[in-house]
Design a protein around this motif. Structure first.
Motif, PDB file in Angstrom:
ATOM      1  N   GLU A   1      -4.721   6.267  -0.812  1.00  0.00           N
ATOM      2  CA  GLU A   1      -3.474   6.912  -1.240  1.00  0.00           C
ATOM      3  C   GLU A   1      -2.561   7.180  -0.032  1.00  0.00           C
ATOM      4  OE1 GLU A   1      -0.604   8.251  -3.548  1.00  0.00           O
ATOM      5  OE2 GLU A   1      -2.512   7.821  -4.498  1.00  0.00           O
ATOM      6  N   TYR A   2      -3.112   7.728   1.022  1.00  0.00           N
ATOM      7  CA  TYR A   2      -2.318   7.996   2.232  1.00  0.00           C
ATOM      8  C   TYR A   2      -1.735   6.707   2.799  1.00  0.00           C
ATOM      9  CZ  TYR A   2      -4.292  12.746   2.491  1.00  0.00           C
ATOM     10  OH  TYR A   2      -4.657  14.051   2.241  1.00  0.00           O
ATOM     11  N   PHE A   3      -2.562   5.674   2.856  1.00  0.00           N
ATOM     12  CA  PHE A   3      -2.110   4.392   3.385  1.00  0.00           C
ATOM     13  C   PHE A   3      -0.956   3.842   2.552  1.00  0.00           C
ATOM     14  CE2 PHE A   3      -2.192  -0.237   3.507  1.00  0.00           C
ATOM     15  CZ  PHE A   3      -2.008  -0.446   4.867  1.00  0.00           C
ATOM     16  N   LEU A   4      -1.079   3.892   1.235  1.00  0.00           N
ATOM     17  CA  LEU A   4      -0.022   3.377   0.359  1.00  0.00           C
ATOM     18  C   LEU A   4       1.279   4.158   0.544  1.00  0.00           C
ATOM     19  CD1 LEU A   4      -2.026   2.693  -2.924  1.00  0.00           C
ATOM     20  CD2 LEU A   4      -1.235   1.029  -1.217  1.00  0.00           C
ATOM     21  N   ARG A   5       1.176   5.460   0.717  1.00  0.00           N
ATOM     22  CA  ARG A   5       2.387   6.263   0.960  1.00  0.00           C
ATOM     23  C   ARG A   5       3.101   5.807   2.217  1.00  0.00           C
ATOM     24  NH1 ARG A   5       0.061  11.925   0.347  1.00  0.00           N
ATOM     25  NH2 ARG A   5      -0.735  11.707  -1.746  1.00  0.00           N
ATOM     26  N   GLU A   6       2.323   5.489   3.255  1.00  0.00           N
ATOM     27  CA  GLU A   6       2.927   4.989   4.497  1.00  0.00           C
ATOM     28  C   GLU A   6       3.663   3.673   4.269  1.00  0.00           C
ATOM     29  OE1 GLU A   6      -0.046   4.675   7.529  1.00  0.00           O
ATOM     30  OE2 GLU A   6      -0.427   6.836   7.553  1.00  0.00           O
TER      31      GLU A   6
END
Length: 129
Positions: free
Chosen positions: A36-41
Protein backbone atom coordinates in the motif's frame (compact mmCIF):
# COMPACT_ATOMS: atom_id res chain seq x y z
CA UNK A 1 -19.24 -38.18 -19.48
CA UNK A 2 -18.61 -35.24 -21.77
CA UNK A 3 -18.96 -31.74 -20.42
CA UNK A 4 -20.91 -29.18 -22.38
CA UNK A 5 -18.82 -26.79 -24.43
CA UNK A 6 -19.44 -23.21 -23.44
CA UNK A 7 -20.46 -20.72 -26.07
CA UNK A 8 -18.54 -17.44 -26.42
CA UNK A 9 -20.87 -15.51 -24.12
CA UNK A 10 -20.69 -18.22 -21.44
CA UNK A 11 -16.89 -18.29 -21.70
CA UNK A 12 -16.77 -14.49 -21.35
CA UNK A 13 -19.09 -14.63 -18.32
CA UNK A 14 -16.96 -17.31 -16.67
CA UNK A 15 -13.74 -15.35 -17.26
CA UNK A 16 -15.30 -12.11 -16.02
CA UNK A 17 -16.59 -13.88 -12.92
CA UNK A 18 -13.05 -15.09 -12.08
CA UNK A 19 -11.63 -11.59 -12.56
CA UNK A 20 -14.40 -10.07 -10.43
CA UNK A 21 -13.97 -12.65 -7.69
CA UNK A 22 -10.25 -11.95 -7.29
CA UNK A 23 -10.73 -8.17 -7.49
CA UNK A 24 -13.43 -8.29 -4.81
CA UNK A 25 -11.30 -10.55 -2.61
CA UNK A 26 -8.43 -8.04 -2.44
CA UNK A 27 -10.80 -5.09 -2.00
CA UNK A 28 -12.50 -6.84 0.92
CA UNK A 29 -9.40 -8.28 2.60
CA UNK A 30 -6.93 -5.52 1.80
CA UNK A 31 -3.34 -5.67 0.68
CA UNK A 32 -0.22 -5.60 2.83
CA UNK A 33 0.75 -2.25 4.30
CA UNK A 34 4.15 -2.32 2.59
CA UNK A 35 2.55 -2.71 -0.83
CA UNK A 36 0.00 0.00 0.00
CA UNK A 37 2.77 2.46 0.90
CA UNK A 38 4.66 1.65 -2.28
CA UNK A 39 1.56 2.19 -4.44
CA UNK A 40 0.92 5.56 -2.80
CA UNK A 41 4.44 6.62 -3.74
CA UNK A 42 3.55 5.71 -7.35
CA UNK A 43 0.28 7.74 -7.07
CA UNK A 44 -1.83 4.59 -7.39
CA UNK A 45 -4.95 4.19 -5.27
CA UNK A 46 -5.41 0.55 -4.29
CA UNK A 47 -9.05 1.26 -3.45
CA UNK A 48 -9.88 2.07 -7.07
CA UNK A 49 -7.44 -0.34 -8.75
CA UNK A 50 -7.83 -4.11 -9.04
CA UNK A 51 -5.38 -6.97 -8.56
CA UNK A 52 -4.94 -9.97 -10.85
CA UNK A 53 -2.87 -13.09 -10.30
CA UNK A 54 -1.75 -11.69 -6.93
CA UNK A 55 0.33 -14.25 -5.03
CA UNK A 56 2.00 -13.97 -1.65
CA UNK A 57 4.70 -15.80 0.26
CA UNK A 58 6.29 -18.47 -1.81
CA UNK A 59 7.92 -21.11 0.35
CA UNK A 60 11.09 -19.81 1.94
CA UNK A 61 10.77 -16.25 0.67
CA UNK A 62 8.51 -13.30 1.36
CA UNK A 63 7.56 -12.32 -2.18
CA UNK A 64 4.44 -10.53 -3.31
CA UNK A 65 3.78 -10.52 -7.02
CA UNK A 66 0.95 -10.02 -9.43
CA UNK A 67 -0.66 -7.48 -11.71
CA UNK A 68 -2.39 -4.28 -10.68
CA UNK A 69 -4.81 -2.58 -13.06
CA UNK A 70 -5.10 1.14 -12.40
CA UNK A 71 -7.89 3.62 -13.03
CA UNK A 72 -5.81 4.87 -15.97
CA UNK A 73 -6.34 1.39 -17.51
CA UNK A 74 -2.68 0.47 -17.04
CA UNK A 75 -1.71 -3.15 -16.37
CA UNK A 76 1.42 -3.24 -14.21
CA UNK A 77 3.26 -6.44 -13.26
CA UNK A 78 5.05 -6.25 -9.94
CA UNK A 79 7.25 -8.46 -7.81
CA UNK A 80 8.66 -7.37 -4.48
CA UNK A 81 10.00 -8.65 -1.21
CA UNK A 82 8.35 -7.27 1.90
CA UNK A 83 9.56 -7.73 5.46
CA UNK A 84 8.09 -10.60 7.49
CA UNK A 85 5.16 -8.56 8.81
CA UNK A 86 4.62 -7.04 5.33
CA UNK A 87 4.85 -3.45 6.52
CA UNK A 88 7.96 -2.41 4.57
CA UNK A 89 9.41 -2.94 1.12
CA UNK A 90 12.78 -4.70 1.25
CA UNK A 91 13.44 -5.13 -2.47
CA UNK A 92 11.57 -4.25 -5.65
CA UNK A 93 12.30 -6.94 -8.20
CA UNK A 94 9.88 -5.85 -10.93
CA UNK A 95 7.64 -2.92 -11.77
CA UNK A 96 6.71 -3.14 -15.43
CA UNK A 97 3.92 -1.59 -17.47
CA UNK A 98 2.58 -4.52 -19.50
CA UNK A 99 -0.53 -2.80 -20.86
CA UNK A 100 0.55 -3.37 -24.46
CA UNK A 101 0.33 -7.15 -23.90
CA UNK A 102 -3.43 -6.96 -23.45
CA UNK A 103 -5.75 -6.70 -26.38
CA UNK A 104 -8.76 -4.54 -25.55
CA UNK A 105 -11.65 -5.54 -27.79
CA UNK A 106 -15.37 -6.03 -27.21
CA UNK A 107 -15.85 -8.08 -30.38
CA UNK A 108 -12.93 -10.35 -31.21
CA UNK A 109 -13.90 -12.99 -33.72
CA UNK A 110 -14.24 -16.39 -32.11
CA UNK A 111 -13.73 -15.25 -28.53
CA UNK A 112 -16.02 -12.26 -28.04
CA UNK A 113 -14.66 -9.90 -25.43
CA UNK A 114 -10.93 -10.13 -24.76
CA UNK A 115 -9.47 -10.73 -21.29
CA UNK A 116 -8.19 -7.15 -21.25
CA UNK A 117 -11.61 -5.79 -22.13
CA UNK A 118 -13.30 -7.91 -19.44
CA UNK A 119 -10.76 -6.74 -16.87
CA UNK A 120 -11.45 -3.09 -17.64
CA UNK A 121 -15.20 -3.78 -17.43
CA UNK A 122 -14.72 -5.21 -13.93
CA UNK A 123 -12.59 -2.21 -12.94
CA UNK A 124 -15.27 0.24 -14.12
CA UNK A 125 -18.12 -1.70 -12.49
CA UNK A 126 -16.39 -1.91 -9.11
CA UNK A 127 -15.61 1.80 -9.16
CA UNK A 128 -19.20 2.80 -9.94
CA UNK A 129 -20.49 1.44 -6.66
Amino acid sequence: MKSKRLNVQEQNNKTKSRILSEAKYWRKNGIPQGLEYFLREKNIDSNTSIFLEYEQDYEGISTDEGIIVTTENKFIRFSMDLNSDKTELIFLDRWEDITQRYEISAHKRGSGKTYGFLTLEVLQELNQV
